[in-house]
Structures are given as C-alpha cells and as structure tokens.
Design an enzyme around this catalytic site. Structure first.
Site, PDB file in Angstrom:
ATOM      1  N   ASP A 368      45.578  84.859  19.064  1.00  0.00           N
ATOM      2  CA  ASP A 368      45.075  85.583  17.884  1.00  0.00           C
ATOM      3  C   ASP A 368      45.901  85.230  16.653  1.00  0.00           C
ATOM      4  O   ASP A 368      46.592  84.192  16.613  1.00  0.00           O
ATOM      5  CB  ASP A 368      45.092  87.097  18.198  1.00  0.00           C
ATOM      6  CG  ASP A 368      44.020  87.867  17.455  1.00  0.00           C
ATOM      7  OD1 ASP A 368      44.228  88.154  16.269  1.00  0.00           O
ATOM      8  OD2 ASP A 368      42.966  88.172  18.057  1.00  0.00           O
ATOM      9  N   ARG A 445      45.343  94.063   2.083  1.00  0.00           N
ATOM     10  CA  ARG A 445      45.964  93.397   3.235  1.00  0.00           C
ATOM     11  C   ARG A 445      46.647  92.086   2.814  1.00  0.00           C
ATOM     12  O   ARG A 445      46.628  91.102   3.546  1.00  0.00           O
ATOM     13  CB  ARG A 445      44.956  93.127   4.353  1.00  0.00           C
ATOM     14  CG  ARG A 445      45.623  93.180   5.741  1.00  0.00           C
ATOM     15  CD  ARG A 445      44.804  92.538   6.836  1.00  0.00           C
ATOM     16  NE  ARG A 445      45.445  92.738   8.132  1.00  0.00           N
ATOM     17  CZ  ARG A 445      45.393  91.877   9.138  1.00  0.00           C
ATOM     18  NH1 ARG A 445      44.725  90.763   9.023  1.00  0.00           N
ATOM     19  NH2 ARG A 445      45.993  92.136  10.275  1.00  0.00           N
ATOM     20  N   LYS A 478      37.504  83.063  17.571  1.00  0.00           N
ATOM     21  CA  LYS A 478      37.321  84.432  17.056  1.00  0.00           C
ATOM     22  C   LYS A 478      37.339  84.316  15.535  1.00  0.00           C
ATOM     23  O   LYS A 478      38.356  83.940  14.950  1.00  0.00           O
ATOM     24  CB  LYS A 478      38.454  85.326  17.557  1.00  0.00           C
ATOM     25  CG  LYS A 478      38.357  86.768  17.076  1.00  0.00           C
ATOM     26  CD  LYS A 478      39.455  87.600  17.753  1.00  0.00           C
ATOM     27  CE  LYS A 478      39.537  89.005  17.213  1.00  0.00           C
ATOM     28  NZ  LYS A 478      40.685  89.737  17.771  1.00  0.00           N
ATOM     29  N   ASP A 480      37.369  86.021  12.213  1.00  0.00           N
ATOM     30  CA  ASP A 480      37.710  87.353  11.688  1.00  0.00           C
ATOM     31  C   ASP A 480      37.435  87.429  10.181  1.00  0.00           C
ATOM     32  O   ASP A 480      37.283  86.397   9.502  1.00  0.00           O
ATOM     33  CB  ASP A 480      39.197  87.621  11.980  1.00  0.00           C
ATOM     34  CG  ASP A 480      39.522  89.099  12.128  1.00  0.00           C
ATOM     35  OD1 ASP A 480      38.703  89.932  11.714  1.00  0.00           O
ATOM     36  OD2 ASP A 480      40.601  89.412  12.656  1.00  0.00           O
ATOM     37  N   ASN A 482      38.895  90.327   7.288  1.00  0.00           N
ATOM     38  CA  ASN A 482      39.648  91.579   7.297  1.00  0.00           C
ATOM     39  C   ASN A 482      39.775  92.349   5.997  1.00  0.00           C
ATOM     40  O   ASN A 482      40.664  93.181   5.869  1.00  0.00           O
ATOM     41  CB  ASN A 482      41.059  91.317   7.845  1.00  0.00           C
ATOM     42  CG  ASN A 482      41.024  91.186   9.353  1.00  0.00           C
ATOM     43  OD1 ASN A 482      40.420  91.990  10.037  1.00  0.00           O
ATOM     44  ND2 ASN A 482      41.646  90.147   9.871  1.00  0.00           N
ATOM     45  N   CYS A 528      34.089  88.930  14.134  1.00  0.00           N
ATOM     46  CA  CYS A 528      34.986  90.084  14.089  1.00  0.00           C
ATOM     47  C   CYS A 528      35.195  90.414  12.628  1.00  0.00           C
ATOM     48  O   CYS A 528      35.138  89.522  11.778  1.00  0.00           O
ATOM     49  CB  CYS A 528      36.311  89.685  14.749  1.00  0.00           C
ATOM     50  SG  CYS A 528      37.632  90.888  14.577  1.00  0.00           S
ATOM     51  N   ASP A 550      38.401  97.667  16.687  1.00  0.00           N
ATOM     52  CA  ASP A 550      39.834  97.550  16.995  1.00  0.00           C
ATOM     53  C   ASP A 550      40.296  98.720  17.839  1.00  0.00           C
ATOM     54  O   ASP A 550      41.423  98.731  18.311  1.00  0.00           O
ATOM     55  CB  ASP A 550      40.649  97.509  15.698  1.00  0.00           C
ATOM     56  CG  ASP A 550      40.784  96.094  15.172  1.00  0.00           C
ATOM     57  OD1 ASP A 550      40.406  95.154  15.892  1.00  0.00           O
ATOM     58  OD2 ASP A 550      41.246  95.924  14.042  1.00  0.00           O
TER      59      ASP A 550
END
Ligand code: DGJ
Length: 729
Positions: A368, A445, A478, A480, A482, A528, A550
């Site tokens: 990850d 973030r 994966k 993502d 975010n 994701c 999550d």
C-alpha cells in the site's frame, strides 16, 4: 422489447417483468404514461393513464391546443425550461440572444436490437444484440436548432431500463448548456418513501428512509467525486414496501463525478424523480456542430420489494457493467500491509508478512501507500511514482520477484490523480494541479488534485502507471483518491469554459482508465477513495471491485455492506479481516466474525498474520478454504437480505446460486439477548419442490419447509456468526 404504436404515437418498453410507457400526446407533448409491472395489453391509449383535461379543470384550458393550457403537472418525459412546466427541468440552455427557452418537438426515432456504447463514458452493455432493444428518439427545437436524442435501452432478461441524453447543436451559434439530466420520471402520486445512502468517511452508505415532502428533496455531490456523503443512488418505494414485497423504483447514475438525484413533489401531489450531472457547477459551451452526451441512468422497478430491486441491479452490474477477464472469475485472496505497517516498512517487514500469508493460502500481496519518492508519512511524494530505495533498496522488481517466489502475486497502491506540494512532480509542474489563479490552493491531507481536464496531465498519469506496470510483475493495482476537489479552476481552460471543468476532469479520468485497462487486461484493478468515497457504477466499469470502506470493524461492516448492497453486488465489495482492537472504532470482535462478514465480499486480510496466535492462524486457514469453496456463490448468487441490521441485534443474508443448487445463509448476532426467544428464519428463492441437505448437520429439508416454516435460530453470544450451507439433493 420496444413497441411503437404509430397511430397513438406511444412507445412501450418491455422487459421481463416491467413496462415503461410514454408517447406524444396530440402529436405535441411528450408525456410519461406508465412505469411498473409489465403490461401485456396490446392496445394502450392516453385515456387509460391520463385524463388530464378531465381532472385539471383549474388549468383554464378546454383542450390541449388551448394556449391557456398549463403543463405544470402534465407528466413529462423530458422537461425543458421556459414553458408552463415550472418543475425541475431535464434540460436548460442559454442561447446567443440570452433566451433560455427551449421548446422540443418530435423529429425522428429509430428502434434497434442491442445497445451502442456511450461515447467516452462508462455504460452498461450487451454481448449479444438479443439481450436488449434500444430506442433513440430525436427531438428538435426549430428556433435554435438544438436537437436532443433520448436513448432508452430495455434489457429483456436483466429487467432494467437505461437512459441517456445526447444534445446536438445543429444551429449556427454556440449554445451554453446549464443542465442536462440523464433521466426524469414523473409519478402521478406522492405516496412514496425516499431511500438514499448517506454516509461519511468510514461510515459509508447507511440507508435512510424518509417520507416524501412537498417540495424538493435532493442528494448530490459538488465535491468532484461521487462521494462518501451521498451516493448517486436513490429508491422510491411505497409506504408498505418491505425487503421482499411491494413496489420499489431504483435510480442510479453511471458516473463518478458531481451528481444530483432527487424528487420534487408539487402541490398536486405528483412527484418528479430526477438524476444526472449536478447542474450546480456545470456549464458546457456547445459549438455549432458539436454533441454533448450525458452519463447513463439505470432505472429498475421491482414489485418484490427492495430485495427484488437490488437483485436486478446486482446482476446487471456483475454481468453487463463490469468488464474484463476478472468479471467472471474468482479473484485473489489478498493481504494488504496498510493497517499492519502504515508507512513504516522495509523489504524485510513486507516479506515477513508475505511469507506468513503464503503459508496460510493467501494469493496476492498488496503493497500500500509509502513505497515511492520520499514518502514516510502523508506529507510528500504523491506524483513521484518511482521506488523509495531507502525502504526497498532492491526496487519493486526484486520485491515482486521475492513475493512471486513465495507463490504469491504482487499488487501495488497508487494515488494517480494526486500530487504533493513536496514532490519533484509539483516542483516541475506547479500548474498541473487544480487551482484558480491568485487563489489559495488548500492542501487537504497535504495534497493537491491533478488537473485531469488537461490532456498533458492525463498523459503523465497514464505514463507513470504504464512505466511501473510494464516493468514490474504487478498483478493488481489499488487506485486510491484521498481528498475532494477545492479551489476549482484549470490553467488551460478559457474563462468561458471554466464551468466545464468538473465534467472534463471525469472524462479525462475515464480516458486514462480506459487506456490502462485495455493495455493491461491481466491486471486486477480495485478502486478506492479514502475507503468507499467513489463506490459508483462509473468506476465499476473500469475496475470490477471497490474498497468498500476504511472501516474494517466487523460490526460496522455489517451496516456498510448492507447499505452498499442496496445497489451494488457483493462481488464488487473489497472486504478484509483486520486486527483487534479495531483501528477505527476500538472494538474487539472474534476472528470468526471478522472472517465471515468479510468473506461475502472480495476477501482479504489487512494485518500482519505473524501477530496472530496459533488458534487464530488455524481459523484463517479455514476461512480461506471456506471462501475458496463458497466465494463464487457469494459473488454470483442472488442475494436475499433475510434480516436487515436496522432491526438491532441480528442480521442474516442468504445467497442462492443461479442453478439453485447451493444456498448459503450467513448469520451474525450483533447484540445477544439473554434467554431470548427462538426465531424462525424463512429462506427465499429456493426450488420449492427440491430437498436441501444442511451440510453442517446432514439433515434434509424440503425447499417448501425452509421457505414457509423456516429454520430455528437463537441469539446466544455477541458477534456470534454462522454460515449454513444447503445443497440441493
Ligand atoms: C485510503 C485507503 O482507503 C486506505 O486503504 C489506504 O490505502 C490509505 N488511503 C493509504 O494512504
């Protein structure tokens, strides 16, 4: 099947169990007539569904040609702004002279077998032209030259109807589109509950059911992604509709960006349901000769309650939305290092996790966040998609090889749409992110969103992925995403096209995904977005599974997976066992509960198996064996939610294989009640004349007995789970 009654100008769309009827009243008004249980009558006319003049005397009009006629509650099939229909319009445009009136009338239509793809957008599809029929109905505004093509597909066996809208500018001047909704459906009453899927990070898609109120009720997103806060899905159900009985109308948008979805109830108790791109934050300059295509809306009706509606969505999405080789095959049992290490890992730690995982039967290791650039926390390096040699001195190639030598496949995490201000990528291209000149760039973030409305940025994103996927033996990605978008603006869009940004971004994203999945058909992609903030059918078209949330706590997952299953199949839900106490809620649940709840979805682990004791490791081995045996039924069987979790302390899901030979009932006690009564669980969807063997006890039961009398169960301990497997004899 789609029938057209030339004399009455009525279109009758039929699927296996439903009818959808509309037509040109008096050759003029495109009116919606009926949607519901299948009609078999051959002769349909307007008076059967609509005696508008008789009941709408207060409209001061004596017939449909009367200039005093108000269309304000005439059920419309496609509503435009600027006439006497004052409700939410399907379409709104501004013309060169400043006018925003559009008047559409019949131009032409064609009906054909099969279904054409939507240009540059994800959509359901057919593999064989007999599976569906399509109507393309073209309307035209004579004054402006705007043409609108309404496309309807009736999926026969799959029982669903899809709609989309194409706008063509055949006039000489540019037109600004302000709203192009994908579907509007007028219901003649307001006797419905509105069900939608609100949520938040780690608490996605908790169904809410409310009565319709007079006025508008809308769920939407203006965040740039479909979002955890709201999902582009809602259902209208009758007050007495339950899981297994009653009318349920489901609406879903095959789109991953800003959407609006809602219902407007007028003073006459009619209800207009609508779904499409959110008009807020949307403008599109359509030059002469250009076309604009809306995303696809999926419309599902069932008279077998919410369960019936969900099963139609599930099968359609599983078989005719998801694509590629992973659509029909069992996917990998995976282990992901995120909750085991977060950013704090090196090759040795990862290989330790992989080694133990390979011993228990896990098939794929996913590395990850944190493997690239200088990323040791979330402060930096997004955009620098080259390996962090301090953590992985032998590079990804060596790590992948070592994982492969353990008999496992190797998967990798990316967040391709993002850039960290502290990254080589950003230092080289500060204008590549979404921003508006002289405005702050908020750094949620510690990151910014790349501007995928730009072709050069899309190329960069594609090339970064291509470089890694073509040089390292990567079997899974994966993908993502975010943070949500803010400070909207694009350095390359002209001032009068900034309003196109949101939709252009999504088109850019889809173009990159389309190229990647075509180039790497053997890579399994999982989408994701801070968990499940982009769990929508648009993403499922490119990636057949989505990380559901999550929140990996078993109990929270009962609710999240339940809400998600309202519209999306379990085959699309990534679901993993994690460590206890749970990192999100601090709850401790037994490994059996975590395993049994996760294995309904795309199963995996999100922990370091070296930290489990011997009993737990034995449990994990058993879970993987069980999953290998039952996974295909969880994923391609029909789901019956026998007891839903809102009831408080018990939940039961039943999965029936297509041939009805295998039946799995997965039960979980959420909160045990001491000395509780014995309950009887009535199964559904079985072969009524067959005998079923319960594997656990070796006892046989008639299908009729299982469905009518039920099997007894009692609540004993918190988080007690049981999986019952019945085999047809
Ligand atoms: C959010 C995802 O949902 C998590 O599973 C994990 O991949 C983190 N991002 C990594 O930053």
């Amino acid at each position: 099947m789609i029938k057209f009654d030339e004399a009455n100008k009525i279109f009758h769309l039929q699927t296996k169990n439903t009818s959808y009827v509309f037509g040109f009243l008096k050759d003029r008004f495109l009116v919606h007539l009926y949607w519901g249980k299948k009609l078999v009558s051959e002769q349909l006319d307007y008076d059967m569904f609509l005696d508008y003049m008789k009941y709408r005397r207060n409209m001061c009009a004596s017939d449909y040609n009367d200039i005093r006629l108000s269309r304000d509650c005439l059920p419309s099939e496609f509503s435009t702004f600027g006439n006497t229909d004052q409700r939410t319009p399907s379409f709104h445009a501004v013309y060169k002279n400043g006018s925003f009136i559009t008047e559409l009338s019949y131009d032409s239509h064609i009906i054909y077998k099969g279904k054409k793809p939507l240009k540059c957008l994800p959509a359901t599809y057919v593999e064989n032209d007999d599976e569906a029929d399509t109507l393309e109905l073209t309307l035209k505004d004579e004054l402006t030259g705007i043409k609108v093509v309404l496309s309807y597909t009736a999926f026969n066996e799959l029982d669903a109807i899809t709609r989309s809208v194409k706008v063509i500018n055949t006039g000489a001047d540019r037109v600004r589109l302000d709203a192009v909704l994908s579907a509007v459906v007028d219901f003649k009453d307001n006797d419905y509950d509105f069900i939608h899927l609100p949520g938040a990070w780690a608490r996605e898609r908790h169904p809410e059911r409310v009565s319709l109120m007079t006025g508008k009720q809308i769920v939407d997103s203006a965040r740039g992604n479909s979002s955890a806060q709201h999902n582009p899905f809602f259902a209208l159900v009758k007050k007495d509709t339950t899981e297994s009985m009653g009318d349920a109308y489901g609406f879903n948008l095959v789109y991953s960006g800003n959407f609006t979805a809602g219902v407007e109830v007028d003073p006459y108790n009619t209800s207009r349901a609508f779904i499409g791109i959110n008009p807020f934050g949307f403008e599109w300059q359509l030059e002469s000769g250009e076309e604009f295509v809306s995303p696809e809306a999926v419309l599902v009706y069932s008279d077998c309650g919410l369960g019936g509606m969900s099963r139609i969505f599930h099968k359609l999405y599983r078989t005719r939305l998801c694509r590629g080789k992973f659509r029909d095959i069992e996917r990998y049992v995976l282990i992901n290092n995120w909750e085991a290490t977060y950013f704090n890992f090196d090759e040795e730690k990862i290989l330790n996790i992989a080694k133990k995982a390979s011993e228990v039967g896990v098939e794929l290791l996913v590395l990850d966040d944190g493997w690239f650039g200088k990323r040791n926390n979330d402060n930096s390096s997004l955009g620098d998609w080259y390996v962090n040699k301090e953590k992985l001195p032998g590079g990804l190639t060596q790590l992948a090889r070592k994982v492969n030598e353990l008999g496992m496949k190797f998967g990798l995490w990316f967040e391709p749409e993002m850039v960290s201000p502290d990254s080589d990528c950003y230092r080289a291209h500060p204008d590549w992110c979404i921003h508006s000149k002289d405005r702050i760039r908020s750094e949620g973030r510690n990151q910014l969103v790349l501007d995928l409305s730009r072709q050069d940025v899309c190329d960069h994103v594609y090339n970064s992925l291509y470089e890694n996927l073509s040089t390292v033996n990567i079997s899974y990605v994966k993908w993502d995403y975010n943070r949500t978008m803010s400070n909207i603006g694009s350095a390359l869009l002209a001032a009068d096209k900034q309003g196109e940004f949101f939709h252009r971004y999504i088109l850019g994203l889809y173009s990159v995904l389309e190229k990647l999945v075509a180039e790497f058909p053997d890579v399994l992609f999982e989408s994701c977005s801070s968990g499940g903030a982009r769990f929508d059918p648009g993403m499922l078209y490119y990636m057949p599974q989505t990380w559901t949330s999550d929140d990996t706590d078993a109990l929270e997952r009962v609710f999240i997976q339940y809400g998600t299953s309202m519209c999306y199949p379990y085959s699309a839900m990534g679901a993993h066992v994690s460590i206890v106490p749970n990192h999100q809620v601090g709850r401790t649940t037994p490994i059996s509960a975590r395993g049994n709840i996760a294995m309904m979805g795309q199963f995996g682990y999100e922990l370091d198996l070296n930290k489990l004791n011997e009993n737990e490791i034995e449990a994990v081995k058993e879970q993987i064996k069980t999953y290998k045996k039952l996974g295909s039924v969880f994923h391609s069987g029909s789901l019956y939610r026998l007891v839903t979790p809102e009831n408080g302390n018990f939940v039961s899901n039943e999965f029936v294989s297509e041939d009805k030979n295998t039946v799995i009932v997965s039960n979980c006690v959420m909160r045990a009640v001491p000395n509780s009564p014995v309950y009887y669980l009535k199964l559904q969807g079985l072969d009524v004349n067959a005998v079923y063997l319960l594997e656990e006890t070796g006892k046989c039961y008639g299908g009729d007995i299982l469905m009518s009398a039920g099997i007894p169960y009692q609540l004993t301990k918190d988080y007690d789970t049981r999986i019952l497997v019945f085999k047809k004899q």
